[in-house]
Design a protein around this motif. Structure first.
Motif, short mmCIF file in Angstrom:
data_model
loop_
_atom_site.label_atom_id
_atom_site.label_comp_id
_atom_site.label_asym_id
_atom_site.label_seq_id
_atom_site.Cartn_x
_atom_site.Cartn_y
_atom_site.Cartn_z
N TYR A 150 0.84 -1.21 0.00
CA TYR A 150 0.00 0.00 0.00
C TYR A 150 0.87 1.25 0.00
O TYR A 150 0.55 2.23 -0.67
N TYR A 169 -20.27 8.78 -1.12
CA TYR A 169 -20.29 7.38 -0.69
C TYR A 169 -20.93 7.22 0.68
O TYR A 169 -20.55 6.36 1.45
N LEU A 216 -9.42 -11.81 2.04
CA LEU A 216 -9.92 -10.43 2.07
C LEU A 216 -8.79 -9.45 1.81
O LEU A 216 -8.98 -8.42 1.15
N ASN A 217 -7.59 -9.77 2.31
CA ASN A 217 -6.44 -8.90 2.07
C ASN A 217 -6.12 -8.82 0.59
O ASN A 217 -5.83 -7.75 0.06
N GLY A 245 -8.60 -6.50 -1.11
CA GLY A 245 -8.29 -5.08 -0.88
C GLY A 245 -7.12 -4.62 -1.71
O GLY A 245 -7.16 -3.54 -2.32
N LEU A 246 -6.09 -5.45 -1.76
CA LEU A 246 -4.89 -5.07 -2.52
C LEU A 246 -5.21 -4.88 -3.99
O LEU A 246 -4.78 -3.89 -4.61
N VAL A 294 -7.14 -1.54 -4.56
CA VAL A 294 -6.31 -0.34 -4.47
C VAL A 294 -5.39 -0.24 -5.68
O VAL A 294 -5.22 0.85 -6.25
N ALA A 325 -12.23 6.52 -4.64
CA ALA A 325 -13.19 5.41 -4.64
C ALA A 325 -12.50 4.10 -4.28
O ALA A 325 -13.01 3.31 -3.47
N GLN A 353 -9.67 3.63 -2.58
CA GLN A 353 -9.24 3.58 -1.18
C GLN A 353 -10.43 3.38 -0.25
O GLN A 353 -10.35 2.63 0.73
N LEU A 354 -11.56 4.05 -0.60
CA LEU A 354 -12.75 3.86 0.25
C LEU A 354 -13.23 2.43 0.19
O LEU A 354 -13.64 1.86 1.22
N THR A 356 -11.49 -0.19 -0.19
CA THR A 356 -10.64 -1.03 0.66
C THR A 356 -10.93 -0.80 2.13
O THR A 356 -10.90 -1.73 2.93
N ILE A 357 -11.24 0.46 2.48
CA ILE A 357 -11.59 0.71 3.89
C ILE A 357 -12.87 -0.04 4.25
O ILE A 357 -13.00 -0.60 5.34
N PHE A 358 -13.83 -0.07 3.30
CA PHE A 358 -15.06 -0.83 3.56
C PHE A 358 -14.75 -2.31 3.72
O PHE A 358 -15.33 -3.00 4.57
N ILE A 359 -13.82 -2.81 2.88
CA ILE A 359 -13.46 -4.22 3.01
C ILE A 359 -12.87 -4.49 4.39
O ILE A 359 -13.18 -5.49 5.04
N MET A 360 -12.03 -3.55 4.87
CA MET A 360 -11.45 -3.73 6.21
C MET A 360 -12.53 -3.75 7.28
O MET A 360 -12.49 -4.56 8.21
N GLY A 361 -13.53 -2.84 7.13
CA GLY A 361 -14.61 -2.83 8.10
C GLY A 361 -15.37 -4.14 8.11
O GLY A 361 -15.67 -4.71 9.16
N LEU A 362 -15.66 -4.64 6.90
CA LEU A 362 -16.37 -5.92 6.80
C LEU A 362 -15.55 -7.05 7.41
O LEU A 362 -16.08 -7.93 8.08
#
Lengths: 184, 106
Positions: free
Chosen positions: A62, A155, B40-41, B44-45, B48, B60, B62-63, B65-71
């Motif tokens: 990242y 969003y 899941l990682n 996300g990768l 991004v 969009a 990055q967001l 991926t943040i949603f994936i982290m939350g899930l």
């Protein structure tokens, strides 16, 4: 590929590339070794450490993609929170030493696992190599303000839905793990 | 020189393959949870990388991926609770042993 962190060092272009590819190789080695340990180790705590190493490698990727915010989130959420959660799961369950995971899986299971792992590699690998064309430009760091305002304007629906999902998941897990204690 | 996007996509694919390998070869629920995190990682990768290295919107990606982290956080919590409940009831978290609907063993 050369990230803006390396740009700041004011080195010639070739040195940027070499540094970036060295960093990429280092992170990919972290990912592969950690992932193999996480997927195959017979001892779950060891697998968890492998998972943490993989998370660190992905956080490095990242950074190379010029998204430092995501790298920090990766460290905070995955290495900080999820690894601890899984460690709790390992500790709360009778799983040490001669646990169920110690026995090797059967032949059919191993074959199935290999098929499941190799099929996406064989399907998507050639597709990726033949059909991917990214821009030649370097990735730029997105200002955090843009991410934040996107979260609250365009969003907002996924953002709210994620909050609801998190709320339901947390309440649900507390409820699930708690009810028997009151009956006893 | 190979395009960087290909390299990042291939590493995401590698995470997918490793996750699937672990998910099927594991015997316990905790081991399967670890493999799901690998999957899941990788997701996300790849999101991004696709957002940063193409003309697509960076915010969009990055967001997402943040949603994936939350899930992933929500999923890990729920699975932990399920593991605790299953362990209380069956005294094991081995997947082969969990073959009971209500009271009748299958």
């Amino acid at each position: 590929m050369t990230s803006q962190f390396l740009m700041a060092l004011s080195l010639p272009e070739a040195a940027h590339n070499i540094l970036a590819y060295t960093a990429f190789t280092f992170y990919i080695v972290l990912i592969i070794s950690g992932g193999l340990v996480a997927a195959l180790s017979r001892i779950l705590v060891r697998a968890l450490v492998g998972l943490a190493v993989t998370f660190l490698g992905v956080a490095g990727l990242y950074l190379l993609l010029a998204s430092p915010f995501l790298a920090f989130m990766q460290l905070l959420i995955y290495v900080g929170a999820i690894c601890i959660l899984i460690f709790f799961a390992i500790m709360l369950v009778k799983n040490t030493g001669s646990g169920e995971e110690m026995r090797l899986p059967g032949l059919g299971q191993i074959t199935g696992a290999l098929i499941a792992a190799l099929t996406p590699l064989a399907l998507f690998g050639p597709l990726i190599v033949l059909n991917t064309n990214g821009t030649a430009e370097l990735p730029i760091i997105t200002p955090l303000m843009e991410i934040g305002s996107g979260l609250l304007s365009y969003y907002i629906l996924p953002f709210e839905l994620i909050s609801i999902v998190l709320l339901v998941a947390m309440t649900g897990s507390i409820f699930l793990a708690w009810d028997k204690r009151f009956k006893k | 020189m190979i395009s960087p996007l290909i390299l990042f996509m291939l590493s995401a694919l590698l995470l997918l393959a490793l996750g699937l390998l672990g998910l099927i070869s594991r015997r316990t629920l905790v081991g399967m949870l670890i493999s799901v995190e690998l999957l899941l990682n990788g997701a996300g990768l790849s999101v991004v990388a696709a957002a940063q290295l193409t003309p697509a919107s960076n915010a969009a990606g990055q967001l997402a991926t943040i949603f994936i982290m939350g899930l992933a956080a929500a999923e890990a919590t729920l699975v932990l609770a399920m593991i605790i409940v299953i362990h209380r009831r069956f005294e094991t978290v081995e997947t082969k042993a969990l073959a009971t609907l209500k009271d009748s063993p299958l």
